[in-house]
Motif scaffolding. Structure first.
Motif, PDB file in Angstrom:
ATOM      1  N   VAL A 334       7.739   5.602  -8.614  1.00 11.10           N
ATOM      2  CA  VAL A 334       6.689   6.559  -8.245  1.00 11.10           C
ATOM      3  C   VAL A 334       5.975   6.051  -7.003  1.00 11.10           C
ATOM      4  N   CYS A 335       5.683   6.982  -6.099  1.00  9.93           N
ATOM      5  CA  CYS A 335       4.942   6.615  -4.883  1.00  9.93           C
ATOM      6  C   CYS A 335       3.860   7.669  -4.647  1.00  9.93           C
ATOM      7  N   THR A 336       2.635   7.203  -4.453  1.00 10.21           N
ATOM      8  CA  THR A 336       1.537   8.125  -4.130  1.00 10.21           C
ATOM      9  C   THR A 336       1.108   7.908  -2.688  1.00 10.21           C
ATOM     10  N   PHE A 337       0.539   8.941  -2.104  1.00  2.62           N
ATOM     11  CA  PHE A 337       0.079   8.868  -0.712  1.00  2.62           C
ATOM     12  C   PHE A 337      -1.442   8.666  -0.675  1.00  2.62           C
ATOM     13  N   LEU A 357       9.003   2.608   5.839  1.00  4.17           N
ATOM     14  CA  LEU A 357       8.337   1.370   5.444  1.00  4.17           C
ATOM     15  C   LEU A 357       7.291   1.638   4.358  1.00  4.17           C
ATOM     16  N   TYR A 358       6.541   2.735   4.516  1.00  2.00           N
ATOM     17  CA  TYR A 358       5.512   3.067   3.521  1.00  2.00           C
ATOM     18  C   TYR A 358       6.145   3.333   2.155  1.00  2.00           C
ATOM     19  N   LEU A 359       7.215   4.087   2.156  1.00  2.00           N
ATOM     20  CA  LEU A 359       7.893   4.413   0.899  1.00  2.00           C
ATOM     21  C   LEU A 359       8.448   3.157   0.233  1.00  2.00           C
ATOM     22  N   GLN A 360       9.002   2.267   1.038  1.00  4.53           N
ATOM     23  CA  GLN A 360       9.557   1.019   0.487  1.00  4.53           C
ATOM     24  C   GLN A 360       8.470   0.139  -0.127  1.00  4.53           C
ATOM     25  N   GLU A 361       7.334   0.051   0.569  1.00  3.43           N
ATOM     26  CA  GLU A 361       6.271  -0.864   0.127  1.00  3.43           C
ATOM     27  C   GLU A 361       5.421  -0.293  -1.006  1.00  3.43           C
ATOM     28  N   ASN A 362       5.362   1.033  -1.105  1.00  8.31           N
ATOM     29  CA  ASN A 362       4.446   1.642  -2.077  1.00  8.31           C
ATOM     30  C   ASN A 362       5.123   2.285  -3.283  1.00  8.31           C
TER      31      ASN A 362
END
Length: 652
Positions: A334-337, A357-362
């Protein structure tokens, strides 16, 4: 009508593994490919594709055939539709012969609905690009969303004029039936009038995995409290919203390649991600996630990353979708913005590299996400914390794989600071509860089950069917091969006893089979096998360069299915990966002559038994009791059976 030359070109160009690979994630298995069945819900692969034979077989549902048969089964195409789809995929120009009125009339309802939907998509797209109102209202809206011309065209976006009958009138003028306009939901039909369902909305066509237009989503562009912001096509024979994912057609190859699928909520989320360069993304189109939608993704990958808005109001309710994903045996993150952002706005503001990068890290594992979210709500309240832990364990209980469950229990123990023993006990209690509920359901159905059970009988093996099937298999696989055979000649020795003397000679396999069956006056009893047998003998006799693929493509659907089933029977053993377990099976191709000989001998033995049984029945029916000739014939058959059984190394 599509010309025969076009159909031949399609079959020559189409590669089965490529076509099926667009719908099912395939993995190499020896000379074949295997994957999860696209027709049943399963976790162990039972779907086999043979690139050499250009046929497929689904052992869980029993379906099989060539490339066209797959499209007809999976996409519910008619034969011409499947040919058109393949022609488009392989850039083959379609030559058509003129259809008469009767042939046009024969187009079925389902096909008519597809044609209406396809016309509607082209109409709305044309209005968007080529009408003043379309450009001023619809195109301006999409440009404001940041979509480029290429993106708008790629997704076939359009605009429906803010007029009551603009689309309906145009469709009727073009000869489309009002009945099908109503059944697809494009037009609303009242007693004395009809009008457009999507009046004054920008249009998002919803496509199947193969690219067929199933329905539409329409967004209103004015503030009207009485009208829904988004309006979808109603359920129809071709559109079932619980079984469709927006963007799956454009995402399928990327999902399989990346081995991951991003799941978002809206149309624009999908489009913006695609434009930014991330194509393995689909949307549930604002509806609650369903098992059918998850299984659609499961055909392409085992990994799903769910993307949530930063301030999603129904975030907790959305967590139920995660449990459904876990139930299907899939891995979920799961990834939230950030607050105030959604996938659409965040992708629009960030470059491709930053977004990746954001998707990978979060992207968090579901248990980390769920724990952080629920713990935030629980804060220092022990009761709420206990409820949170129970909620997480409930999710873990949905996972079918035992090892995965244990790993998640350990992770939950670490995050929530609670002993593994307590978590395992809770998990066991949930398991017992589920079993109890299942037993309760079972007891209700037990009476009906007992009736069915009594009616079930042990299935008797049809020996003749199996032997005739083996003859067809030999003809298909080895019919043109030349082998050295051992013929058995029945002779009398010096002691006056009947013996079988071997005599070696070379022949083609189909000739050997044909002559042996003809000599014994054996006719195949199964009608399908008989048709295939004589067809094969004729083909092999006429054509030295016999090709299985061409032969199958010329069969009708019933015989094609039968032949495919025979050819793929051996392939199912590849699913078990015997060589990976250091078990090596001898290839039948190494001993074709022996296989032919044993099959003919077995068939002869079976027919002798059948003849003897008939003769015995005659002795019982004969009223005068004079059975001498019949008994002598039975003795002769017994002697012959004994000789044949000796050759087969059997003891009678």
């Amino acid at each position: 009508m599509i010309s025969k030359s076009t159909i031949d070109k399609v079959f020559e160009s189409a590669r089965l593994e490529e076509v099926i690979g667009d719908f099912v994630q395939l993995k190499k298995s020896g000379s074949n490919f295997k994957g999860l069945s696209p027709f049943t819900d399963e976790r162990t692969p039972s779907f086999m594709v043979s690139p050499v034979k250009q046929i497929w077989k689904d052992f869980s549902s029993g379906k099989g055939g060539n490339v066209v048969a797959f499209l007809m089964e999976h996409e519910h195409f008619t034969y011409p539709e499947a040919i058109r789809y393949l022609a488009k995929k392989y850039n083959i120009e379609i030559e058509e012969t003129e259809q008469n009125e009767e042939q046009k009339q024969q187009a079925n309802d389902r096909e008519s609905m597809y044609l209406v939907s396809d016309f509607a998509q082209k109409y709305f797209e044309d209005i968007l690009w080529n009408s003043e109102k379309g450009k001023a209202i619809g195109l301006s809206y999409f440009k404001e969303r940041g979509f480029t011309d290429d993106t708008i065209r790629k997704f076939g976006l359009g605009y429906s004029l803010d007029e009551w009958e603009a689309f309906t009138k145009e469709a009727l003028d073009k000869g489309y039936s009002l009945d099908f306009l109503g059944r697809t939901g494009l037009s609303i039909i009242k007693e004395n009038k009809q009008f457009d369902r999507f009046k004054g909305r920008v249009m998002f066509p919803i496509q199947s995995m193969s690219g067929r237009v199933l329905g539409f989503g329409g967004r209103i562009l004015v503030n009207d409290k009485k009208a829904a912001k988004y309006l979808n096509s109603p359920e129809s024979d071709i559109y079932h919203k619980s079984k469709v994912l927006y963007g799956i057609y454009h995402a399928k190859q990327s999902i399989a390649k990346e081995d991951n699928c991003y799941l978002v909520e809206g149309y624009t989320d999908v489009i913006q991600f695609h434009q930014r360069g991330i194509e393995n993304v689909v949307a549930s189109s604002g509806t609650a996630l369903t098992p059918e939608q998850i299984r659609l993704i499961n055909r392409l990958t085992k990994n799903i990353t769910v993307l949530f808005d930063g301030d999603a109001a129904g975030l907790r309710a959305s967590l139920r979708g995660i449990d459904l994903i876990l139930e299907q045996g899939m891995n979920v993150k799961v990834c939230t913005f950030p607050e105030g952002e959604d996938p659409d706005s965040f992708a629009k503001k960030n470059a491709y590299e930053d977004l990746v990068l954001y998707l990978q890290e979060n992207a968090k594992d579901f248990i980390q996400f769920k724990a952080s979210l629920l713990v935030e709500e629980a804060q220092n309240d022990p009761i709420k914390k206990a409820e949170t832990i129970r909620d997480i364990v409930q999710s873990i209980s949905k996972i079918p794989d035992r090892i995965q469950r244990e790993v998640y229990v350990q992770e939950c123990s670490r995050i929530m600071d609670i002993s593994e023993e307590v978590l395992f006990n809770t998990l066991a209690q949930l398991g017992k509860k589920n079993v109890a509920e299942a037993n309760k359901k079972f007891k209700k159905e037990r009476k009906a089950f007992e009736v069915v059970k009594k009616e079930q009988a042990v299935e008797k093996i049809d020996v003749q069917y199996q032997l005739e099937r083996k003859i067809i298999e030999i003809l298909l696989l080895y019919g043109n091969r030349t082998e050295e055979f051992e013929d058995l000649l029945l002779k009398e020795n010096e002691e006056g006893e009947l013996v079988l003397e071997p005599e070696l000679h070379k022949a083609r396999v189909f000739e050997k089979l044909y002559l042996d069956l003809q000599q014994d006056e054996i006719e195949l009893s199964n009608e399908n096998f008989r048709t295939v047998y004589y067809g094969l003998i004729s083909k092999l006799n006429e054509d030295d360069s016999f090709v299985i693929e061409s032969y199958i493509n010329g069969l009708d659907s019933e015989l094609s299915k039968e032949v495919t089933s025979i050819l793929m029977e051996e392939e199912k053993y590849d699913l078990s990966d015997w060589e990976g377990k250091d078990i090596y099976v001898k290839d039948k191709a190494e001993s074709v002559a022996q296989l032919v000989g044993e099959t003919i001998l077995n068939l002869r033995c079976f027919l002798i038994d059948k003849r003897v049984s008939d003769l015995r029945q005659r002795t019982l029916e004969k009223k005068d009791g004079n059975n001498h000739e019949i008994l002598e014939e039975i003795m002769n058959y017994h002697q012959l059976k004994k000789l044949l059984s000796t050759k087969l190394n059997r003891v009678l």
